[in-house]
Design an enzyme around this catalytic site. Sequence first.
Site, short mmCIF file in Angstrom:
data_model
loop_
_atom_site.label_atom_id
_atom_site.label_comp_id
_atom_site.label_asym_id
_atom_site.label_seq_id
_atom_site.Cartn_x
_atom_site.Cartn_y
_atom_site.Cartn_z
N THR A 1 0.84 -1.18 0.00
CA THR A 1 0.00 0.00 0.00
C THR A 1 0.87 1.23 0.00
OG1 THR A 1 -1.62 -1.22 1.26
CG2 THR A 1 -1.91 1.15 1.17
N ILE B 1 -1.05 -1.74 6.32
CA ILE B 1 -1.28 -0.35 6.68
C ILE B 1 -0.43 0.49 5.74
CG2 ILE B 1 0.49 -0.46 8.52
CD1 ILE B 1 -1.03 1.79 9.96
N SER B 2 -1.00 1.53 5.19
CA SER B 2 -0.29 2.35 4.21
C SER B 2 0.93 3.02 4.82
CB SER B 2 -1.22 3.44 3.66
OG SER B 2 -2.28 2.91 2.93
N ALA B 3 1.86 3.39 3.95
CA ALA B 3 3.01 4.18 4.37
C ALA B 3 2.53 5.55 4.86
CB ALA B 3 3.98 4.36 3.20
#
Length: 289
Positions: free
Chosen positions: A52, A123-125
Site C-alpha cells: 500500500t 497499513i499504508s506508508a
Amino acid sequence: MPTLLQYSSPAAAAFSSHSLQLIRSITSISPPPPCSLAALSLFCRRPSNPLTGNFLFSRMERFWSGSGITRNKAMVEQLQSYGVIRSKRVAEVMEKIDRALFVPEGTPPYVDSPMPIGYNATISAPHMHATCLQLLEENLRPGMHALDIGSGTGYLTACFAMMVGPQGRAVGVEHIPELVESSVESIRKSAAAPLLKEGALSVHVGDGRLGWPEFAPYDAIHVGAAASEIPKALIDQLKPGGRMVIPVGNIFQDLKVVEKKMDCSVSIRTETSVRYVPLTSRDAQLRGS
C-alpha cells in the site's frame, strides 16, 4: 527519458532524479560492466507482493524517512520537510493520532513504508496517509461525514474523526472481523477514544464496495484498496460537493480523485501512480487472490 510515474512523495521524486542521473552515468559506459547492468535490473524490478503506497520507490523512501525516527512528531516533521504535509490541520491530526498504536507490535512504526497487518492486508506508508488527508482536507471540516473503506487498522478512520469532530461522523468499513476488533482496541488507546465512545466514530464489518448507506451522504470517502473500477455505490453515497480518493487498476494503478459537483455530475482525475492490495471479497483476500 520520459517520466513513467508521478510521485506521491517529493522525497521519492528527488531521490528518483538522483538515481536517474546515476543510471545515465552507468549506461553511458560502453560497454557497460555486467555488475552495473545487474544493479540496474535490480533497481527497476517491481516487487512481487503488492504494497500500500507508491510501490516503485518504497525502498528509496527509507533512506529519507529513516528507521532511526522514534517519535510520532518527528515522523510528521519529516513529512512536512519534504512537502508531503502542507497544511497545519493535517500535521496536527497526524501528531495527535500516534501511528505506533496502529502497527503490529515489534514493527518500527515511523518508517515511511507500508507494513503487513495480517489477513493479506497492509497499513499504508505514512506519506500515503498524509497524501490522502491533504487531498480530503477541505471535505473533513467539523460537522462533515467521512467514510473510510478498507479501514484496516483504523488509523485513518481515527484521523478523519478528529478532523470532523464530535458534530461530524467518521465511519470505517472493513470486511475482516478480526481487523475491526483490533482497530477498535487501537482507537480506544488513541486521542480519538472519546469520539468512539460518543458515537461520532464507528467501525463496521462489511463489504466496502457497497459503502455504508446508514450515514450517507459523505463529504469525504477514502478507499484503502484498489478497485478494478469505481464502485457505483460509493459514487451514489458521495454528497454533492464531496470528494473521494480511490486507487483504481489491477497491475497498474492510479490514485483517482473523484468529485461530485452540486448538479451531481462527476469529474475524475489522476493524482499519482500507486500500488495497493485489491478491493475484493473477504474470501478472495484471505486466499490472497
